[in-house]
Design a protein around this motif. Sequence first.
Motif, PDB file in Angstrom:
ATOM      1  N   GLU A  38       0.904  -1.449  -0.330  1.00  0.00           N
ATOM      2  CA  GLU A  38       0.372   0.190   0.277  1.00  0.00           C
ATOM      3  C   GLU A  38       1.247   1.457  -0.271  1.00  0.00           C
ATOM      4  OE1 GLU A  38      -2.559  -0.404  -1.439  1.00  0.00           O
ATOM      5  OE2 GLU A  38      -2.827  -2.160  -0.237  1.00  0.00           O
ATOM      6  N   HIS A  39       1.709   1.518   0.793  1.00  0.00           N
ATOM      7  CA  HIS A  39       2.496   2.504   0.933  1.00  0.00           C
ATOM      8  C   HIS A  39       3.479   2.869  -0.370  1.00  0.00           C
ATOM      9  CE1 HIS A  39       5.246   5.130   2.972  1.00  0.00           C
ATOM     10  NE2 HIS A  39       6.292   5.144   2.387  1.00  0.00           N
ATOM     11  N   GLY A 102     -10.913 -14.845   7.289  1.00  0.00           N
ATOM     12  CA  GLY A 102      -9.902 -14.762   6.687  1.00  0.00           C
ATOM     13  C   GLY A 102      -9.758 -14.422   5.494  1.00  0.00           C
ATOM     14  N   GLY A 103     -10.470 -15.212   4.289  1.00  0.00           N
ATOM     15  CA  GLY A 103     -10.398 -14.496   2.267  1.00  0.00           C
ATOM     16  C   GLY A 103     -10.661 -12.945   2.679  1.00  0.00           C
ATOM     17  N   LEU A 104     -11.785 -12.966   3.501  1.00  0.00           N
ATOM     18  CA  LEU A 104     -12.183 -10.955   3.082  1.00  0.00           C
ATOM     19  C   LEU A 104     -10.879 -10.249   3.703  1.00  0.00           C
ATOM     20  CD1 LEU A 104     -15.612 -11.179   4.915  1.00  0.00           C
ATOM     21  CD2 LEU A 104     -15.030 -10.581   2.207  1.00  0.00           C
ATOM     22  N   ALA A 105     -10.296 -10.341   4.917  1.00  0.00           N
ATOM     23  CA  ALA A 105      -9.062  -9.249   4.880  1.00  0.00           C
ATOM     24  C   ALA A 105      -7.931  -9.665   4.104  1.00  0.00           C
ATOM     25  CB  ALA A 105      -8.305 -10.318   6.436  1.00  0.00           C
ATOM     26  N   VAL A 106      -7.654 -10.788   3.154  1.00  0.00           N
ATOM     27  CA  VAL A 106      -6.580 -10.839   2.051  1.00  0.00           C
ATOM     28  C   VAL A 106      -7.868  -9.659   1.277  1.00  0.00           C
ATOM     29  CG1 VAL A 106      -5.614 -11.538   0.357  1.00  0.00           C
ATOM     30  CG2 VAL A 106      -5.795 -13.133   3.424  1.00  0.00           C
ATOM     31  N   LEU A 107      -8.118  -9.791   0.752  1.00  0.00           N
ATOM     32  CA  LEU A 107      -9.599  -9.374  -0.361  1.00  0.00           C
ATOM     33  C   LEU A 107      -9.312  -7.553   0.140  1.00  0.00           C
ATOM     34  CD1 LEU A 107     -11.069 -10.217  -2.540  1.00  0.00           C
ATOM     35  CD2 LEU A 107     -12.860  -9.987  -1.912  1.00  0.00           C
ATOM     36  N   VAL A 108      -9.734  -7.080   0.675  1.00  0.00           N
ATOM     37  CA  VAL A 108      -9.566  -5.693   1.511  1.00  0.00           C
ATOM     38  C   VAL A 108      -8.046  -5.730   1.634  1.00  0.00           C
ATOM     39  CG1 VAL A 108     -10.227  -3.887   3.205  1.00  0.00           C
ATOM     40  CG2 VAL A 108     -11.672  -5.891   2.650  1.00  0.00           C
ATOM     41  N   LEU A 109      -7.336  -6.481   2.231  1.00  0.00           N
ATOM     42  CA  LEU A 109      -5.608  -5.249   1.564  1.00  0.00           C
ATOM     43  C   LEU A 109      -5.618  -5.583   0.771  1.00  0.00           C
ATOM     44  CD1 LEU A 109      -4.797  -7.427   5.165  1.00  0.00           C
ATOM     45  CD2 LEU A 109      -5.642  -4.626   4.728  1.00  0.00           C
ATOM     46  N   ASP A 110      -6.136  -5.857  -0.589  1.00  0.00           N
ATOM     47  CA  ASP A 110      -4.789  -6.081  -1.620  1.00  0.00           C
ATOM     48  C   ASP A 110      -5.922  -4.904  -2.773  1.00  0.00           C
ATOM     49  OD1 ASP A 110      -3.730  -7.220  -4.147  1.00  0.00           O
ATOM     50  OD2 ASP A 110      -5.063  -8.015  -4.427  1.00  0.00           O
ATOM     51  N   LEU A 111      -6.863  -3.946  -1.461  1.00  0.00           N
ATOM     52  CA  LEU A 111      -7.478  -3.463  -2.583  1.00  0.00           C
ATOM     53  C   LEU A 111      -6.768  -1.967  -2.570  1.00  0.00           C
ATOM     54  CD1 LEU A 111     -11.208  -2.600  -0.508  1.00  0.00           C
ATOM     55  CD2 LEU A 111     -10.430  -3.595  -2.787  1.00  0.00           C
ATOM     56  N   GLY A 112      -6.673  -1.086  -3.883  1.00  0.00           N
ATOM     57  CA  GLY A 112      -5.631  -0.098  -3.844  1.00  0.00           C
ATOM     58  C   GLY A 112      -6.140   1.385  -3.162  1.00  0.00           C
ATOM     59  N   ARG A 113      -7.143   1.333  -2.506  1.00  0.00           N
ATOM     60  CA  ARG A 113      -7.275   1.498  -1.209  1.00  0.00           C
ATOM     61  C   ARG A 113      -8.299   0.820  -0.029  1.00  0.00           C
ATOM     62  NH1 ARG A 113      -6.763   7.746  -2.133  1.00  0.00           N
ATOM     63  NH2 ARG A 113      -7.157   7.706  -0.541  1.00  0.00           N
ATOM     64  N   PRO A 114      -7.661   0.009   0.415  1.00  0.00           N
ATOM     65  CA  PRO A 114      -8.509  -0.581   1.869  1.00  0.00           C
ATOM     66  C   PRO A 114      -8.786   0.358   2.425  1.00  0.00           C
ATOM     67  CG  PRO A 114      -6.174  -0.911   1.655  1.00  0.00           C
ATOM     68  CD  PRO A 114      -5.932   0.248   0.531  1.00  0.00           C
ATOM     69  N   ASP A 115      -8.371   1.785   3.166  1.00  0.00           N
ATOM     70  CA  ASP A 115      -8.384   2.778   3.412  1.00  0.00           C
ATOM     71  C   ASP A 115      -9.673   3.447   3.270  1.00  0.00           C
ATOM     72  OD1 ASP A 115      -7.277   3.672   1.502  1.00  0.00           O
ATOM     73  OD2 ASP A 115      -8.003   5.747   2.503  1.00  0.00           O
TER      74      ASP A 115
ATOM     75  N   ILE B 148     -12.503   2.341  -5.140  1.00  0.00           N
ATOM     76  CA  ILE B 148     -12.065   1.761  -4.022  1.00  0.00           C
ATOM     77  C   ILE B 148     -10.314   0.569  -4.365  1.00  0.00           C
ATOM     78  CG2 ILE B 148     -13.332   1.396  -2.083  1.00  0.00           C
ATOM     79  CD1 ILE B 148     -14.276  -1.335  -3.149  1.00  0.00           C
ATOM     80  N   GLY B 149     -10.238   0.800  -5.828  1.00  0.00           N
ATOM     81  CA  GLY B 149      -8.966   0.191  -6.101  1.00  0.00           C
ATOM     82  C   GLY B 149      -9.278  -1.049  -6.862  1.00  0.00           C
TER      83      GLY B 149
END
Lengths: 404, 252
Positions: A38-39, A102-115, B148-149
């Motif tokens: 993300e960074h 667990g699956g959703l966490a990965v999906l969300v953290l891979d978004l371009g803008r998880p925030d 959201i990318g």
Amino acid sequence: MSITKFRTIEGRSPGYLALLGALGALLLAGLGSAWYMEHNGHYVTGMSNQIVWGMPHVFAVFLIVAASGALNAASIGSVFGKLEYKPLAPLSALLAMALLAGGLAVLVLDLGRPDRLIVAMTTYNFKSIFAWNIFLYVGFLAIVAVYLWWMMERRMYRYHRIAGFVAFIWRLTLTTGTGSIFGFLVAREAYDAAVMAPLFIAMSLSFGLAIFILVLDFSCQRTHLPINHEMLQRLARLLAIFIAAVLYFTAVQHLTNLYAAEHQNVEHFILFSGNKYSQLFWIGQVLFGGFIPLLILLHPDYRATRAWVTIASVLVIIGGLCQIYVIIIGGQAYPLEMFPGKEVSSGFFDGEVSTYSATLPEFLLGLGGVALSLLILSLAVRVLPLLPQCLEPPRPAGEETPAS
Amino acid sequence: MSDTKSSTPGAVNENRRRWLQGGAAAAMITVAPGVLLWRSPAAREADQAVTSAVRWGLLIYTSRCEENCSACVDGCNQEHGLKGHGRPQTDAQWIRKITLRDPTSGHVRSLPVMCQHCEHPPCVDVCPTGASFKRADGIVLVDKHICIGCRYCMMACPYKARSFVHEELTDQKPHSPRGKGTVESCTLCVHRIDAGGIPACVEACERTGHQALVFGDLNDPDSLISTKLRELGATQIRDDLGTNPGVYYRGI
Ligand code: SF4
Ligand code: SF4
């Protein structure tokens, strides 16, 4: 009506603490990877404008698909009234929730803008199958939670079959929805097929049960609960049926695609070009993830031993990851057919097979999701009475256990 | 729609909001080719809504498009501040030159491909948040404040028209807001159109003298683009998919 007694685990053994420590470390590594991606931006991953979904999606989709299948044991107990599965129901429901989380966490953290997760939760485009899936996932967690609660709460116990039934229907819808994410992509030659939905349901049953068998076996070993032979055989037979179903729908998927002229090229690319995807398909998915575990589980001697059933389950999981990799990455690697019949080239990789190799952070993010699932599971069995005290089915007075 | 966490500066947000709502951005645009009689109708006033009475489109004469000319691509990059990082796999590209070769005759054609501004855009259908949207005048855009990318739109677009912003951006153009972690594509230079201008690629092509690109209102039967389409006919890429692109090609 007698109810199987459930218990918590003590959770002080060094083995348990070491397990928590290891899972926690893996989870932290996953979170660190997500932060790193993300960074810096996604250019540090193997993903690109050609391969937009990479290894994190493989793990996320695998976990989400497996989640609904993990609910199997509970469904068979509650929905189909098979008493011998009742002792397994709470563990199965919990596993389903943990895998989905667990699956959703990965999906969300891979978004371009998880925030912007909150945007995803509050701004919907109701035409989008993706938006529907957000509903389906959140709903699944809620329904299974209620189901679990009613199963465990004496006063509510008599209603638990209703919740179980709703959860059963919901999870079929959920997997159909996940499969449709791909089925609706008309532009991608590899995905545009109605068979994606039933294929995903079969995959979910198979992967979910394989994980469930491993979790059950592991918890029985650690808690010195004798896993009875009959139960093992039953689960093994069930897994064999699901593996066969996955093989069947995979065959349908590829045969119908081969039949349709516009899909022939991509089929050839996946099946016969000898590239990474063909190898993963034939060796990983079909041979090691399909035929070998099927043979093990059909063999009357092997099926009866814990070690072989464990091996078969592990193979199913590996084969499942290969299968999802081939579907997600292979489907993107094949160039879009924008000008059928023409030779195409450009500075933007038109007409070229795209390359992708996952980077370490992507792997760690995926594994972090697995760790999160297992951590939730390990902590929950510590605080909630979810593990059965014995694996014998509850016998209501004056009623025979139905033959299996 | 305002998003305080957005990485784009306030001025950009304000500007963005104006064109999203169909407000005129006339004051900012200083482009005035003036010689193009078929050019779009006058700029809308700030309080005038975008209307479906117009549908903006492009007609591309591939026979006039030179294989080694990239004026349209350069014009676009400059207009929108798209800078590569020397990483072609992840660098954003809103318009690209494609070379087609007919394997039987050996005939070669070169043509620019950008967002086709589909009438039935799959990118909009699949977008979970509604960040991808189509304006009444047919221009398909991404609202960078709610994207959201997830990249589902990139999976769905049959024309590979979209790019994901893979890294931190610097020196953004105020009229073309972008953001790391969001998806973007050709805006048909909506900021110029709203001010009565024409897209930068079309202008750049005109400057070379090739005249391969025509911009105009597909709904106006008297516009040059409509007249030429009626007279000569043209093809839409993958018209079998039912997306009905607003970009037409002659000679492919
Ligand atoms: S070309 Fe692609 S990005 Fe543009 S409107 Fe059509 S589907 Fe959407
Ligand atoms: S990446 Fe952005 S615009 Fe594309 S589908 Fe996702 S939210 Fe919508």
